[in-house]
Design an enzyme around this catalytic site. Structure first.
Site, PDB file in Angstrom:
ATOM      1  N   CYS A  18      83.526  27.752 -24.643  1.00 39.92           N
ATOM      2  CA  CYS A  18      84.327  28.950 -24.860  1.00 39.92           C
ATOM      3  C   CYS A  18      85.546  29.033 -23.948  1.00 39.92           C
ATOM      4  O   CYS A  18      86.395  29.909 -24.131  1.00 39.92           O
ATOM      5  CB  CYS A  18      83.457  30.195 -24.687  1.00 39.92           C
ATOM      6  SG  CYS A  18      82.279  30.420 -26.026  1.00 39.92           S
ATOM      7  N   LYS A  21      89.019  28.998 -25.718  1.00 42.40           N
ATOM      8  CA  LYS A  21      89.573  30.117 -26.475  1.00 42.40           C
ATOM      9  C   LYS A  21      91.003  30.409 -26.039  1.00 42.40           C
ATOM     10  O   LYS A  21      91.391  30.152 -24.894  1.00 42.40           O
ATOM     11  CB  LYS A  21      88.726  31.375 -26.246  1.00 42.40           C
ATOM     12  CG  LYS A  21      87.335  31.296 -26.822  1.00 42.40           C
ATOM     13  CD  LYS A  21      86.487  32.480 -26.409  1.00 42.40           C
ATOM     14  CE  LYS A  21      86.849  33.741 -27.142  1.00 42.40           C
ATOM     15  NZ  LYS A  21      85.854  34.809 -26.937  1.00 42.40           N
ATOM     16  N   THR A  48      89.219  46.897 -31.810  1.00 45.59           N
ATOM     17  CA  THR A  48      88.609  47.131 -30.496  1.00 45.59           C
ATOM     18  C   THR A  48      88.150  45.840 -29.822  1.00 45.59           C
ATOM     19  O   THR A  48      87.460  45.896 -28.808  1.00 45.59           O
ATOM     20  CB  THR A  48      87.414  48.093 -30.626  1.00 45.59           C
ATOM     21  OG1 THR A  48      86.474  47.548 -31.569  1.00 45.59           O
ATOM     22  CG2 THR A  48      87.864  49.468 -31.078  1.00 45.59           C
ATOM     23  N   ASP A  51      82.620  42.145 -30.992  1.00 45.53           N
ATOM     24  CA  ASP A  51      82.048  40.814 -31.168  1.00 45.53           C
ATOM     25  C   ASP A  51      81.972  40.367 -32.624  1.00 45.53           C
ATOM     26  O   ASP A  51      81.907  39.165 -32.900  1.00 45.53           O
ATOM     27  CB  ASP A  51      80.644  40.773 -30.548  1.00 45.53           C
ATOM     28  CG  ASP A  51      80.689  41.014 -29.058  1.00 45.53           C
ATOM     29  OD1 ASP A  51      81.279  40.187 -28.360  1.00 45.53           O
ATOM     30  OD2 ASP A  51      80.158  42.044 -28.601  1.00 45.53           O
ATOM     31  N   ASP A  68      82.120  31.494 -34.829  1.00 47.07           N
ATOM     32  CA  ASP A  68      82.372  30.995 -33.479  1.00 47.07           C
ATOM     33  C   ASP A  68      82.148  29.488 -33.457  1.00 47.07           C
ATOM     34  O   ASP A  68      81.171  28.991 -34.023  1.00 47.07           O
ATOM     35  CB  ASP A  68      81.445  31.678 -32.469  1.00 47.07           C
ATOM     36  CG  ASP A  68      82.112  31.828 -31.105  1.00 47.07           C
ATOM     37  OD1 ASP A  68      82.740  30.848 -30.655  1.00 47.07           O
ATOM     38  OD2 ASP A  68      82.004  32.899 -30.509  1.00 47.07           O
ATOM     39  N   ASP A  91      76.827  36.953 -31.333  1.00 48.24           N
ATOM     40  CA  ASP A  91      77.716  38.029 -31.762  1.00 48.24           C
ATOM     41  C   ASP A  91      76.993  39.040 -32.652  1.00 48.24           C
ATOM     42  O   ASP A  91      77.261  40.240 -32.590  1.00 48.24           O
ATOM     43  CB  ASP A  91      78.903  37.447 -32.535  1.00 48.24           C
ATOM     44  CG  ASP A  91      79.906  36.734 -31.640  1.00 48.24           C
ATOM     45  OD1 ASP A  91      79.902  37.004 -30.429  1.00 48.24           O
ATOM     46  OD2 ASP A  91      80.675  35.908 -32.161  1.00 48.24           O
ATOM     47  N   GLY A 139      78.144  24.744 -45.386  1.00 50.27           N
ATOM     48  CA  GLY A 139      79.154  24.630 -44.358  1.00 50.27           C
ATOM     49  C   GLY A 139      80.364  23.864 -44.835  1.00 50.27           C
ATOM     50  O   GLY A 139      80.545  23.619 -46.036  1.00 50.27           O
ATOM     51  N   HIS A 140      81.184  23.446 -43.872  1.00 45.38           N
ATOM     52  CA  HIS A 140      82.408  22.716 -44.182  1.00 45.38           C
ATOM     53  C   HIS A 140      82.704  21.747 -43.051  1.00 45.38           C
ATOM     54  O   HIS A 140      82.480  22.052 -41.885  1.00 45.38           O
ATOM     55  CB  HIS A 140      83.579  23.685 -44.363  1.00 45.38           C
ATOM     56  CG  HIS A 140      84.821  23.015 -44.861  1.00 45.38           C
ATOM     57  ND1 HIS A 140      84.929  22.471 -46.124  1.00 45.38           N
ATOM     58  CD2 HIS A 140      86.022  22.787 -44.255  1.00 45.38           C
ATOM     59  CE1 HIS A 140      86.137  21.951 -46.281  1.00 45.38           C
ATOM     60  NE2 HIS A 140      86.811  22.128 -45.150  1.00 45.38           N
TER      61      HIS A 140
END
Length: 350
Positions: A18, A21, A48, A51, A68, A91, A139-140
């Site tokens: 992370c 990011k 705001t 998550d 994520d 999240d 998925g991809h």
């Protein structure tokens, strides 16, 4: 002729976990150019910096949606998959929801990683999704020089049980469920400087699901919540303070960390770029006159699959800690409280 072993996963990424990011400052500059989204069924949107998004389906059911993904944080592909999945699932738990389905997001350098390694990443993610009681529905994938893995997750929550970062109130206790320092430790792992026992403790923490969030929301024991990931404790707490129009006070002595070895790793410059960006952003909203530089770095450290930061009424503290203990969370530490203020500032003592 023997086949050469595949390269270390962390050697293929410029940033780990992370910490990769976009900074909060840069992200804010980007998002201000986008139109505001308004819809009568949209209960939580991006305004705001919460998550996940929440969309009401029925009076008694809403969807929680998040995505994520990040570059390798450890070299074991199965563990990388587990950590990335736990991070994405978090999240949903931070919003008080329960994961329902997940979709893989996978980017791999197929010339560098053999199919067995790629499969191990996906198996690790699938195992963690199964542990959460959810299912992988597809998925991809695309090819690229830097590997990336994560999940798009959909969960459900009762509209009256949603946990957001916008409901903190003065007097609420701030409770943290995992120790800080994974950004520093994973940077040390990448540089072969992390003590083995310390690395194992951090990996065990990052693999652990934040599933108590759902139960705490359903029992109405938590007022507000967020999970601590790439923007660090101070960054995510600052977002909570802005969204809730409050301030906060932290006692560093009560903040759980992975121990004194972190100070040595900080001195060895095992500080990810994301943590440095967090620290710069925190300086404008944080008062910490007596805090050492190492402690400031820890509070700003970019976490991967970090803990939940919970706002708890004092009368509910014992019940919350009992639930966290029953789920064997790495920590259940009261690190401070929410205060009343005209501006969203954070005071750090200790």
């Amino acid at each position: 002729m023997p086949t050469a072993p595949p390269p270390k996963l962390t050697s293929l990424s410029a940033c780990a976990g992370c910490a990769s990011k976009l900074s909060q400052t840069l992200l804010a500059q980007v998002l201000r150019h986008l139109p505001a989204v308004r819809h009568p069924r949209l209960l939580v949107d991006a305004s705001t910096a919460d998550d996940a998004g929440v969309y009401r389906l029925r009076p008694d059911c809403a969807l929680v949606q998040t995505i994520d993904f990040f570059t390798p944080i450890v070299d074991d592909p199965y563990l990388f998959g587990q950590i990335a999945a736990a991070n994405a699932l978090s999240d949903v738990y931070a919003m008080g929801g329960r994961p329902l389905t997940a979709m893989n997001v996978l980017v791999v350098p197929t010339d560098a990683l053999p199919p067995a390694v790629i499969a191990a990443i996906l198996r690790g993610g699938a195992a963690k999704v199964s542990e959460a009681g959810a299912v992988v529905v597809g998925g991809h994938t695309i090819k690229n020089v830097e590997p990336i893995y994560g999940l798009s997750v959909t969960g459900t929550v009762h509209p009256k049980r949603i946990l957001t970062n916008a409901a903190a109130r003065p007097g609420d206790l701030l409770l943290l469920t995992k120790p800080l320092g994974t950004g520093i430790i994973t940077t040390a792992i990448k540089r072969n400087l992390a003590p083995l026992a310390l690395a194992r403790r951090a990996i065990a923490s990052m693999r652990q699901l934040n599933r108590p969030g759902a139960l705490l929301a359903e029992r109405r024991l938590v007022r507000a919540a967020t999970d601590i990931t790439g923007f660090g404790l101070l960054g995510h707490l600052a977002s909570m303070c802005r969204a809730s129009n409050v301030a906060a006070e932290i006692n560093f002595a009560q903040v759980p960390t992975f121990g004194p070895q972190l100070v040595s790793l900080i001195a060895a410059d095992c500080v990810p770029g994301g943590t440095r960006a967090n620290l710069k952003a925190a300086e404008s909203i944080t008062d910490w006159p007596t805090l050492s530089d190492a402690r400031k770095i820890l509070l700003a450290d970019a976490q991967t699959s970090g803990g939940l930061l919970l706002c708890v009424r004092p009368r509910d503290l014992a019940k919350v800690q009992a639930i966290l203990k029953s789920h064997r969370t790495p920590a259940a530490a009261v690190i401070g409280h929410i205060t009343r203020s005209a501006s969203p500032r954070i005071m750090v003592r200790g």
